[in-house]
Design a protein around this motif. Structure first.
Motif, PDB file in Angstrom:
ATOM      1  N   GLN A  56       7.725  15.952   1.445  1.00 54.43           N
ATOM      2  CA  GLN A  56       8.405  16.790   2.428  1.00 54.43           C
ATOM      3  C   GLN A  56       9.837  16.336   2.676  1.00 54.43           C
ATOM      4  OE1 GLN A  56       5.792  16.600   5.821  1.00 54.43           O
ATOM      5  NE2 GLN A  56       4.419  18.185   5.040  1.00 54.43           N
ATOM      6  N   GLN A  57      10.121  15.066   2.420  1.00 53.11           N
ATOM      7  CA  GLN A  57      11.467  14.529   2.641  1.00 53.11           C
ATOM      8  C   GLN A  57      12.287  14.451   1.343  1.00 53.11           C
ATOM      9  OE1 GLN A  57      12.611  13.995   5.718  1.00 53.11           O
ATOM     10  NE2 GLN A  57      10.616  14.784   6.384  1.00 53.11           N
ATOM     11  N   GLY A  58      11.719  14.963   0.246  1.00 56.25           N
ATOM     12  CA  GLY A  58      12.487  15.032  -0.989  1.00 56.25           C
ATOM     13  C   GLY A  58      12.187  13.968  -2.019  1.00 56.25           C
ATOM     14  N   VAL A  59      11.181  13.133  -1.777  1.00 56.32           N
ATOM     15  CA  VAL A  59      10.786  12.139  -2.766  1.00 56.32           C
ATOM     16  C   VAL A  59      10.071  12.844  -3.913  1.00 56.32           C
ATOM     17  CG1 VAL A  59       9.314  10.129  -3.222  1.00 56.32           C
ATOM     18  CG2 VAL A  59      10.562  10.308  -1.044  1.00 56.32           C
ATOM     19  N   GLN A  60      10.409  12.481  -5.139  1.00 50.21           N
ATOM     20  CA  GLN A  60       9.715  13.026  -6.299  1.00 50.21           C
ATOM     21  C   GLN A  60       8.553  12.117  -6.670  1.00 50.21           C
ATOM     22  OE1 GLN A  60      11.745  14.950  -9.542  1.00 50.21           O
ATOM     23  NE2 GLN A  60      13.732  14.565  -8.609  1.00 50.21           N
ATOM     24  N   LEU A 105       0.831  -1.185   0.000  1.00 53.51           N
ATOM     25  CA  LEU A 105       0.000   0.000   0.000  1.00 53.51           C
ATOM     26  C   LEU A 105       0.884   1.259   0.000  1.00 53.51           C
ATOM     27  CD1 LEU A 105      -2.343  -1.359   2.744  1.00 53.51           C
ATOM     28  CD2 LEU A 105      -3.139  -0.830   0.466  1.00 53.51           C
ATOM     29  N   THR A 106       0.373   2.362  -0.529  1.00 51.65           N
ATOM     30  CA  THR A 106       1.198   3.546  -0.740  1.00 51.65           C
ATOM     31  C   THR A 106       1.801   4.091   0.549  1.00 51.65           C
ATOM     32  OG1 THR A 106      -0.193   4.131  -2.635  1.00 51.65           O
ATOM     33  CG2 THR A 106       1.226   5.862  -1.736  1.00 51.65           C
ATOM     34  N   GLU A 107       0.992   4.190   1.589  1.00 48.87           N
ATOM     35  CA  GLU A 107       1.477   4.833   2.813  1.00 48.87           C
ATOM     36  C   GLU A 107       2.355   3.918   3.657  1.00 48.87           C
ATOM     37  OE1 GLU A 107      -2.884   3.785   3.801  1.00 48.87           O
ATOM     38  OE2 GLU A 107      -1.554   3.887   2.076  1.00 48.87           O
ATOM     39  N   GLU A 128      -3.068  10.862  -0.422  1.00 43.98           N
ATOM     40  CA  GLU A 128      -2.575  12.235  -0.382  1.00 43.98           C
ATOM     41  C   GLU A 128      -1.708  12.484   0.851  1.00 43.98           C
ATOM     42  OE1 GLU A 128      -2.846  14.368  -2.921  1.00 43.98           O
ATOM     43  OE2 GLU A 128      -3.723  12.610  -3.873  1.00 43.98           O
ATOM     44  N   ALA A 129      -2.094  11.911   1.977  1.00 44.64           N
ATOM     45  CA  ALA A 129      -1.278  12.071   3.189  1.00 44.64           C
ATOM     46  C   ALA A 129       0.090  11.441   2.997  1.00 44.64           C
ATOM     47  CB  ALA A 129      -2.002  11.441   4.385  1.00 44.64           C
ATOM     48  N   ALA A 130       0.127  10.262   2.365  1.00 42.12           N
ATOM     49  CA  ALA A 130       1.402   9.592   2.100  1.00 42.12           C
ATOM     50  C   ALA A 130       2.260  10.407   1.141  1.00 42.12           C
ATOM     51  CB  ALA A 130       1.141   8.196   1.533  1.00 42.12           C
ATOM     52  N   HIS A 131       1.633  10.952   0.103  1.00 40.40           N
ATOM     53  CA  HIS A 131       2.383  11.771  -0.856  1.00 40.40           C
ATOM     54  C   HIS A 131       3.004  12.995  -0.187  1.00 40.40           C
ATOM     55  CE1 HIS A 131       0.118  10.188  -4.683  1.00 40.40           C
ATOM     56  NE2 HIS A 131       0.861   9.281  -4.099  1.00 40.40           N
ATOM     57  N   LYS A 132       2.241  13.646   0.678  1.00 39.65           N
ATOM     58  CA  LYS A 132       2.764  14.825   1.374  1.00 39.65           C
ATOM     59  C   LYS A 132       3.942  14.450   2.265  1.00 39.65           C
ATOM     60  CE  LYS A 132      -1.579  17.419   1.385  1.00 39.65           C
ATOM     61  NZ  LYS A 132      -2.707  17.943   2.212  1.00 39.65           N
ATOM     62  N   ARG A 133       3.807  13.347   2.960  1.00 38.59           N
ATOM     63  CA  ARG A 133       4.891  12.919   3.851  1.00 38.59           C
ATOM     64  C   ARG A 133       6.170  12.667   3.062  1.00 38.59           C
ATOM     65  NH1 ARG A 133       5.378   7.361   7.514  1.00 38.59           N
ATOM     66  NH2 ARG A 133       7.014   8.135   8.900  1.00 38.59           N
TER      67      ARG A 133
END
Length: 209
Positions: A158-162, A115-117, A150-155
């Motif tokens: 914020q740490q530099g993942v594209q 899962l994404t998160e 969306e929460a996972a994407h933001k997290r």
């Protein structure tokens, strides 16, 4: 004003990680419909194969409810090792998996999974911590709902993942259509709705020249 350097994908310096695309877990994906998600995952696998990039497949706790890896991935990428983790949730906590990533010598890591998160975010953040450039394929990664995605994407961001979708990964690796119109275009024709018509138009026009 400070500027951020554009870190573009390099076909000679990347590795693809397919994390936990398993028959049980995929049934939990609700942020994409089943046909759309299958299309995106298989398209990404074809992209990895097309560019001859190394790939690693991994599963978590196959003997439990997560289930086996979907058969299409090893069929598309028969040379990719499959690391069956006995229980580690974060794939980077598995020594064999982490060693393969390191031994590849690649600095850019393209991650997708279910899962994404969890299965995507955890190794992506671990890889960032270790100094890799990390690119998460958003439409070949799935989860319970859009708000958890969306929460996972933001997290991760914020740490530099594209964050990219599979067509962006493909295009950034290819750089120039003139390298191979038919071969590259065939992936788009198979997996981008309507693009098969564009390729037909192109091929017909080319035959008439």
């Amino acid at each position: 004003m400070a500027t951020t350097k554009y870190k573009r994908l390099d076909r000679d310096d990347c590795i693809f990680l397919f994390v936990d695309h398993q028959a049980g877990l995929i049934q939990l994906v609700r942020d994409f419909n089943p046909d759309e998600f299958r299309n995106n995952v298989l398209a990404l696998a074809k992209v990895a194969k097309y560019f001859g990039a190394p790939s690693i497949l991994t599963t978590s706790f196959e003997t439990g409810p997560n289930g086996p890896i979907v058969k299409e991935l090893p069929e598309t990428l028969p040379e990719a090792p499959v690391i069956r983790r006995p229980g580690q949730i974060n794939a980077m906590d598995n020594e064999e998996f982490a060693d393969l990533v390191k031994k590849s010598g690649k600095k850019q890591v393209i991650v997708s999974g279910v899962l994404t998160e969890i299965c995507v975010s955890f190794p992506a953040l671990s890889l960032i911590e270790q100094g890799y450039e990390v690119f998460v394929v958003t439409d070949a990664s799935g989860t319970f709902a859009e708000h958890t995605r969306e929460a996972a994407h933001k997290r991760m961001a914020q740490q530099g993942v594209q964050l990219l979708n599979w067509v962006a990964v493909a295009a950034e690796l290819h750089r120039d259509w003139r390298r191979d119109i038919e071969g590259f275009g065939s992936i788009w024709g198979d997996h981008v709705p309507g693009y098969w018509c564009l390729m037909q138009s192109y091929n017909t026009a080319k035959q008439g020249q």
